[in-house]
Design a protein around this motif. Structure first.
Motif, PDB file in Angstrom:
ATOM      1  N   TYR A  13      46.105  45.592  44.393  1.00  0.00           N
ATOM      2  CA  TYR A  13      46.634  45.009  43.154  1.00  0.00           C
ATOM      3  C   TYR A  13      45.647  45.212  42.005  1.00  0.00           C
ATOM      4  O   TYR A  13      46.043  45.579  40.891  1.00  0.00           O
ATOM      5  CB  TYR A  13      46.896  43.523  43.388  1.00  0.00           C
ATOM      6  CG  TYR A  13      47.410  42.746  42.202  1.00  0.00           C
ATOM      7  CD1 TYR A  13      48.627  43.063  41.610  1.00  0.00           C
ATOM      8  CD2 TYR A  13      46.686  41.674  41.684  1.00  0.00           C
ATOM      9  CE1 TYR A  13      49.102  42.323  40.532  1.00  0.00           C
ATOM     10  CE2 TYR A  13      47.157  40.936  40.622  1.00  0.00           C
ATOM     11  CZ  TYR A  13      48.369  41.263  40.039  1.00  0.00           C
ATOM     12  OH  TYR A  13      48.839  40.534  38.976  1.00  0.00           O
ATOM     13  N   GLU A  14      44.365  45.000  42.269  1.00  0.00           N
ATOM     14  CA  GLU A  14      43.347  45.169  41.228  1.00  0.00           C
ATOM     15  C   GLU A  14      43.313  46.621  40.753  1.00  0.00           C
ATOM     16  O   GLU A  14      43.107  46.892  39.580  1.00  0.00           O
ATOM     17  CB  GLU A  14      41.961  44.772  41.758  1.00  0.00           C
ATOM     18  CG  GLU A  14      41.747  43.278  41.913  1.00  0.00           C
ATOM     19  CD  GLU A  14      41.509  42.564  40.584  1.00  0.00           C
ATOM     20  OE1 GLU A  14      40.618  42.986  39.845  1.00  0.00           O
ATOM     21  OE2 GLU A  14      42.240  41.585  40.311  1.00  0.00           O
TER      22      GLU A  14
ATOM     23  N   PHE B  28      50.120  36.848  34.574  1.00  0.00           N
ATOM     24  CA  PHE B  28      50.313  37.604  35.808  1.00  0.00           C
ATOM     25  C   PHE B  28      50.175  36.721  37.057  1.00  0.00           C
ATOM     26  O   PHE B  28      50.396  37.199  38.170  1.00  0.00           O
ATOM     27  CB  PHE B  28      49.295  38.752  35.913  1.00  0.00           C
ATOM     28  CG  PHE B  28      49.513  39.895  34.955  1.00  0.00           C
ATOM     29  CD1 PHE B  28      50.246  39.733  33.785  1.00  0.00           C
ATOM     30  CD2 PHE B  28      48.979  41.149  35.214  1.00  0.00           C
ATOM     31  CE1 PHE B  28      50.443  40.788  32.895  1.00  0.00           C
ATOM     32  CE2 PHE B  28      49.164  42.209  34.332  1.00  0.00           C
ATOM     33  CZ  PHE B  28      49.897  42.031  33.172  1.00  0.00           C
TER      34      PHE B  28
ATOM     35  N   ARG C 111      38.254  44.485  31.847  1.00  0.00           N
ATOM     36  CA  ARG C 111      38.276  45.887  32.260  1.00  0.00           C
ATOM     37  C   ARG C 111      37.672  46.834  31.225  1.00  0.00           C
ATOM     38  O   ARG C 111      37.946  48.029  31.235  1.00  0.00           O
ATOM     39  CB  ARG C 111      39.729  46.300  32.529  1.00  0.00           C
ATOM     40  CG  ARG C 111      40.219  45.791  33.855  1.00  0.00           C
ATOM     41  CD  ARG C 111      41.683  45.465  33.857  1.00  0.00           C
ATOM     42  NE  ARG C 111      41.907  44.482  34.898  1.00  0.00           N
ATOM     43  CZ  ARG C 111      42.091  44.804  36.177  1.00  0.00           C
ATOM     44  NH1 ARG C 111      42.125  46.030  36.562  1.00  0.00           N
ATOM     45  NH2 ARG C 111      42.242  43.837  37.074  1.00  0.00           N
TER      46      ARG C 111
ATOM     47  N   GLY D  86      47.763  47.660  40.203  1.00  0.00           N
ATOM     48  CA  GLY D  86      48.702  46.745  39.558  1.00  0.00           C
ATOM     49  C   GLY D  86      49.786  46.272  40.515  1.00  0.00           C
ATOM     50  O   GLY D  86      49.664  46.415  41.743  1.00  0.00           O
TER      51      GLY D  86
ATOM     52  N   PRO E 115      40.814  36.065  40.131  1.00  0.00           N
ATOM     53  CA  PRO E 115      41.277  37.370  39.657  1.00  0.00           C
ATOM     54  C   PRO E 115      41.000  37.560  38.164  1.00  0.00           C
ATOM     55  O   PRO E 115      41.181  36.632  37.380  1.00  0.00           O
ATOM     56  CB  PRO E 115      42.787  37.325  39.922  1.00  0.00           C
ATOM     57  CG  PRO E 115      43.136  35.883  39.937  1.00  0.00           C
ATOM     58  CD  PRO E 115      41.927  35.162  40.461  1.00  0.00           C
ATOM     59  N   GLN E 116      40.571  38.752  37.801  1.00  0.00           N
ATOM     60  CA  GLN E 116      40.343  39.062  36.383  1.00  0.00           C
ATOM     61  C   GLN E 116      41.641  39.600  35.810  1.00  0.00           C
ATOM     62  O   GLN E 116      41.722  40.767  35.411  1.00  0.00           O
ATOM     63  CB  GLN E 116      39.226  40.090  36.271  1.00  0.00           C
ATOM     64  CG  GLN E 116      37.950  39.641  36.950  1.00  0.00           C
ATOM     65  CD  GLN E 116      36.785  39.637  36.000  1.00  0.00           C
ATOM     66  OE1 GLN E 116      36.548  40.599  35.287  1.00  0.00           O
ATOM     67  NE2 GLN E 116      36.070  38.528  35.953  1.00  0.00           N
ATOM     68  N   ARG E 117      42.626  38.732  35.769  1.00  0.00           N
ATOM     69  CA  ARG E 117      43.949  39.114  35.298  1.00  0.00           C
ATOM     70  C   ARG E 117      44.408  38.087  34.274  1.00  0.00           C
ATOM     71  O   ARG E 117      43.982  36.940  34.323  1.00  0.00           O
ATOM     72  CB  ARG E 117      44.932  39.107  36.478  1.00  0.00           C
ATOM     73  CG  ARG E 117      44.716  40.238  37.444  1.00  0.00           C
ATOM     74  CD  ARG E 117      45.514  41.418  37.012  1.00  0.00           C
ATOM     75  NE  ARG E 117      45.148  42.627  37.744  1.00  0.00           N
ATOM     76  CZ  ARG E 117      45.772  43.780  37.577  1.00  0.00           C
ATOM     77  NH1 ARG E 117      46.779  43.874  36.744  1.00  0.00           N
ATOM     78  NH2 ARG E 117      45.395  44.851  38.225  1.00  0.00           N
TER      79      ARG E 117
ATOM     80  N   ARG F 158      43.823  33.374  29.970  1.00  0.00           N
ATOM     81  CA  ARG F 158      43.098  33.891  31.140  1.00  0.00           C
ATOM     82  C   ARG F 158      43.305  33.023  32.368  1.00  0.00           C
ATOM     83  O   ARG F 158      43.444  31.811  32.248  1.00  0.00           O
ATOM     84  CB  ARG F 158      41.580  33.822  30.903  1.00  0.00           C
ATOM     85  CG  ARG F 158      41.075  34.518  29.716  1.00  0.00           C
ATOM     86  CD  ARG F 158      39.650  34.036  29.396  1.00  0.00           C
ATOM     87  NE  ARG F 158      39.369  34.249  28.001  1.00  0.00           N
ATOM     88  CZ  ARG F 158      38.615  35.231  27.524  1.00  0.00           C
ATOM     89  NH1 ARG F 158      38.020  36.048  28.353  1.00  0.00           N
ATOM     90  NH2 ARG F 158      38.452  35.390  26.238  1.00  0.00           N
TER      91      ARG F 158
END
Lengths: 323, 323
Positions: free
Chosen positions: A258-259, A148, B287, A262, A142-144, A200
């Motif tokens: 979610y992506e 998170f 993003r 949110g 995930p790019q979160r 990250r």
């Protein structure tokens, strides 16, 4: 792969005999080779009757996961598409982590028929008998932000809970953060291992263990009051392949949601499936024990308690016991 | 260990000759053994003059890290006390991670004189020449929720920055989240790798790379405008052992403060050392790109930007470029 083609032929004839000569002709292999393949299948748990002049008859096929059966049920773009199906491994989490470090893509799925060293939270042993459950690990990238990551724990619980309800009709619910219970007994354990670099997420491995076709008499006695299986609860054998595909389908759908939007929609789905909210709970944390009523999830995914003096306590991490 | 005792004797006599016979007597070893130990030291980069009837004289000692020198400077309870000092390794992060998985205690420190595969953020190569810098990784096992892991990134930057200022007087500052700069050039890279289970931290590895005694002419040309060393900035060779001990001392002290009082005091220390706050910055995130003025750290450790339309934007993860 010859033994799989042999299996197809035997399945076509299930109940009827087929001669070694015909098998030999259809597979273009020698009679000795046919005999060797039959023995190989016997080692995998298949049972045959062999009668001279008549040939072989398949009398018992173990519930073996076939890659094709899982792929057939997928409605996903990537989840489950890179499939690693193994007969036995120490832990699918370890296998998935090695693949992740080698650069495997998001959606890579490792499934084992049996785990010899299955693990749950905090290194606790996870009972994973051969062919009786789903023992699998999914690679996510995930790019979160790393902070998170605990939200993915809740998201995974929602996806698996929805898949179980849809496929089996069993009324599973979620105990914070991600245990699935039926009537207070555990039916599925989820363990999300996250690897982060600074702030990250580098990758996450979602480990999912579902007790599918374990019979009551197969369950270790000390687990009778705390664990159950989908077969025990639904009264029938469940298709593991169908359930695996359904979990992948739900997971990818929620992950995309979610992506895009949110945590807010995931939070509402989690709350709807929760067996924790509204209950009196005791939470063990590294800093001691807290008691109170579970009121809500906050917007980060933490559990909000109301204690006896009316204070609001936010629990980021801990073991919840329902009173 | 004989060659280390031999080294002590030669150091006592630095500049003066000492006979092979006397060394042989003081170490209770044969003359041949003395000669073997001298050769072993030569392989490690030490240089001697050997003159018949006079004996040996130490003329050059490489800046080699000695375990004793690091331990001597420690004022810690656990940080740096389990010391693994290696001549060369591919990456101290990998070495520390293996130790972590094997159950090594908090405070375990891996130092290498040289890294052949040193890594920075996002797998970027990290230039780590032999004996010229500090390449080390510290194992932490904080009893904190996983969502707090990015705060450790900021804490580590504060500790290293304070140690550098104290020991060398070089005026280093912090670029969000954890790069250390001197006059806009990078002098230290920090990489915190976190491994989490659900909402808990399992362990963190704090990787710290400090360019200590790299000379300007040794620095690859393409790095001249973006990197520097403590020797270049201070004009003198710095003791790596002293700096390692100082980093451990600062880190343990701040880590204890964090365990007791949470992030608030760390946040203030970080803000005081920041070169990001008050500046116009561009942040690259997964993003997209955001521009604005860096206003503050929020209470979780995220960077708060004020964009041109007066909106407040919270950055949890991204690469900051100072305008």
């Amino acid at each position: 792969m010859e033994h799989l083609r042999l299996l197809d032929i035997l399945r076509e004839h299930r109940g009827a005999y087929i001669s070694g000569e015909e098998i030999s002709r259809r597979l273009s292999i020698s009679r000795t080779a046919v005999w060797k393949q039959i023995n190989k299948l016997r080692e995998e748990g298949y049972e045959f009757e062999a009668v001279s002049r008549k040939g072989y008859r398949l009398v018992f096929a173990p519930d073996k996961l076939e890659e094709g059966d899982v792929l057939e049920g997928l409605q996903t773009k990537s989840f489950g598409r890179h499939l690693n199906l193994m007969e036995v491994t120490s832990s699918t989490q370890e296998a998935a982590r090695l693949l992740a470090e080698e650069g495997a893509p998001e959606g890579t799925l490792v499934i084992a028929e049996e785990q010899t060293g299955g693990r749950g939270r905090q290194g606790k042993r996870w009972y994973s008998p051969a062919r009786k459950g789903i023992w699998m690990s999914l690679l996510l990238r995930p790019q979160r932000p790393l902070s998170f990551a605990p939200q993915l724990t809740l998201l995974t619980a929602v996806a698996v809970c929805r898949a179980i309800r849809k496929v089996t009709g069993v009324d599973a619910g979620i105990k914070w953060p991600n245990d699935l219970l039926v009537q207070g007994k555990k039916i599925c354990g989820i363990l999300i291992e996250s690897v982060g670099e600074d702030e990250r997420i580098k990758y996450c491995i979602a480990g999912i263990g579902i007790d599918v076709n374990v019979e009551l008499e197969e369950l270790p006695t000390e687990l009778h009051t705390v664990a159950t299986s989908l077969k025990i609860e639904s009264g029938q054998t469940q298709s593991r392949a169908t359930l695996i595909s359904a979990v992948m389908n739900e997971l990818e759908q929620l992950y995309n949601l979610y992506e895009e939007e949110g945590f807010a929609p995931i939070r509402h789905l989690w709350e709807a499936l929760s067996v924790t909210l509204g209950k009196r709970v005791t939470v063990k944390t590294p800093r001691g024990e807290t008691e109170g009523t579970a009121e809500a999830l906050d917007e980060t995914g933490a559990l909000v308690l109301l204690d006896d003096t009316g204070n609001i306590i936010t629990i980021f991490s801990g073991d919840v016991q329902l009173a």
